[in-house]
Structures are given as C-alpha cells and as structure tokens.
Design an enzyme around this catalytic site. Structure first.
Site, short mmCIF file in Angstrom:
data_model
loop_
_atom_site.label_atom_id
_atom_site.label_comp_id
_atom_site.label_asym_id
_atom_site.label_seq_id
_atom_site.Cartn_x
_atom_site.Cartn_y
_atom_site.Cartn_z
N SER A 258 0.81 -1.21 0.00
CA SER A 258 0.00 0.00 0.00
C SER A 258 0.85 1.27 0.00
O SER A 258 1.65 1.50 0.91
CB SER A 258 -0.93 -0.01 1.22
OG SER A 258 -1.41 1.27 1.52
N THR A 259 0.63 2.11 -0.99
CA THR A 259 1.37 3.37 -1.08
C THR A 259 1.12 4.25 0.15
O THR A 259 2.06 4.74 0.77
CB THR A 259 0.95 4.14 -2.35
OG1 THR A 259 -0.48 4.22 -2.40
CG2 THR A 259 1.46 3.46 -3.60
#
Length: 196
Positions: free
Chosen positions: A11-12
C-alpha cells in the site's frame, strides 16, 4: 488508549503512515499496535482482482501524483516502484512473526522505504535480508520463523479480523470501536486516542 495501525506492505499510503506514526506518538500515553494484514483476500472478497488504483487508471494516476506531493510534504523519499502492487507476503509474514520484537517498527519502516523510497522489489529475499540486517537481527532466523505454520495462520487470522472489522483499505486505524481509513485520517485517530 491503544491505537492500532492496520497496514499492507503493497500500500502506497501505508508508507506515509508507517513512516510518521511513531514520531507523532512520541511523548503521548498512546500505545501503538502494529497490525500487518493482506489486502488481496479482502479485495477478492469484494469482487476485485487487483488494486482499485490499477482497475481505475484515472484514480491510479491521481494516486501517484498525490504520493509525490505527500512525500515532499512529509520529507520522505519517493521513487515509484516498477511493479505495483508489489508482493508483500514475505514481508508481512516476517512482520507477523516479529510483532513482539522491539525492532518490528523499524522493520516496517525500512521495508516501505526500500519499496517506495528506493523502488526496490520487496518480494526479493535479498532486499528483505538487507532490511533485517539493518535491524541488527539474523535474517535466516526470521525467514525461518516467517515460514512456520503458526506465523502463516496468524497472518491469515489477522486478515480475516480486518475483514470482520470492516477494513477495506490501508492504512486503517482503530481506536476503541472507531475506525479511520487513509493516511489523511492518522491525525484524527491520534486526536481521538488522546481523549478516550
């Protein structure tokens, strides 16, 4: 009060929160609980076969530009990795095995920094070995623990717990029964933990 951070290594926006959360909690009485989990099974349960940022290219393009802005704002390095979403299973298993270790937060930050700060492939064992060495622990020991049946089942249980809690994205924060989603809600979660 306890603040739980539910995060996925692919997840960024989890990169932003994991990089900031301990510093934001310094000097508070809030207990931080790391909660690694896997978004893939949750997405599949909702009929998605990959990240919404891949499915919707307009949303994806916005996310990458937003990451550039946010990383600049927070003083974090940013390199768009060549693969997205990255396979974070091994990292999640190591983190799950190491949750009671004092260096687990360092491990999480360094994995995210390798991926989104340097563009490294965190599914590569050599990358995770370097991260573990930077945590001053023996990589072979933690790779072995990550492969144990107990560790695998704990990660599956955590992912199922996330689903039960209504978590649909990462990062998410749980304070008591109150759920917050997204890096932009980290400060709100901390504010609530202060008053409970």
């Amino acid at each position: 009060m306890k603040l739980e951070i539910w995060f996925e290594f692919a997840s960024t926006y989890s990169y932003l929160s994991v990089s900031r959360i301990e510093e934001l909690l310094n000097g508070t009485q809030i207990d931080l609980a790391w909660r690694p989990f896997l978004l893939g099974p949750i997405f599949r349960g909702r009929g998605l076969d990959t990240s919404p940022f891949i499915i919707d290219s307009i949303k994806g393009a916005y996310m990458w530009r937003d990451m550039e802005r946010c990383c600049k704002k927070y003083g974090l390095p940013f390199v768009r990795p060549p693969i997205f979403p990255m396979n974070g299973l091994s990292a999640a298993r190591i983190m799950t095995a190491a949750l009671s270790e004092t260096w687990s937060g360092d491990f999480a930050r360094l994995v995210f920094a390798a991926q989104f700060g340097c563009g490294a492939d965190i599914s590569d064992e050599a990358v995770l070995r370097r991260v573990l060495e930077d945590c001053d622990v023996t990589p072979d020991e933690w790779f072995a623990k990550a492969k144990q049946s107990l560790t695998k089942s704990k990660l599956r249980e955590a992912t199922e717990q996330a689903r039960t809690l209504g978590i649909f994205g990462a990062p998410s924060f749980l304070v008591g029964d109150e759920l917050f989603w997204g890096d932009d809600r980290l400060e709100d979660a901390i504010a609530l933990a202060h008053v409970l």
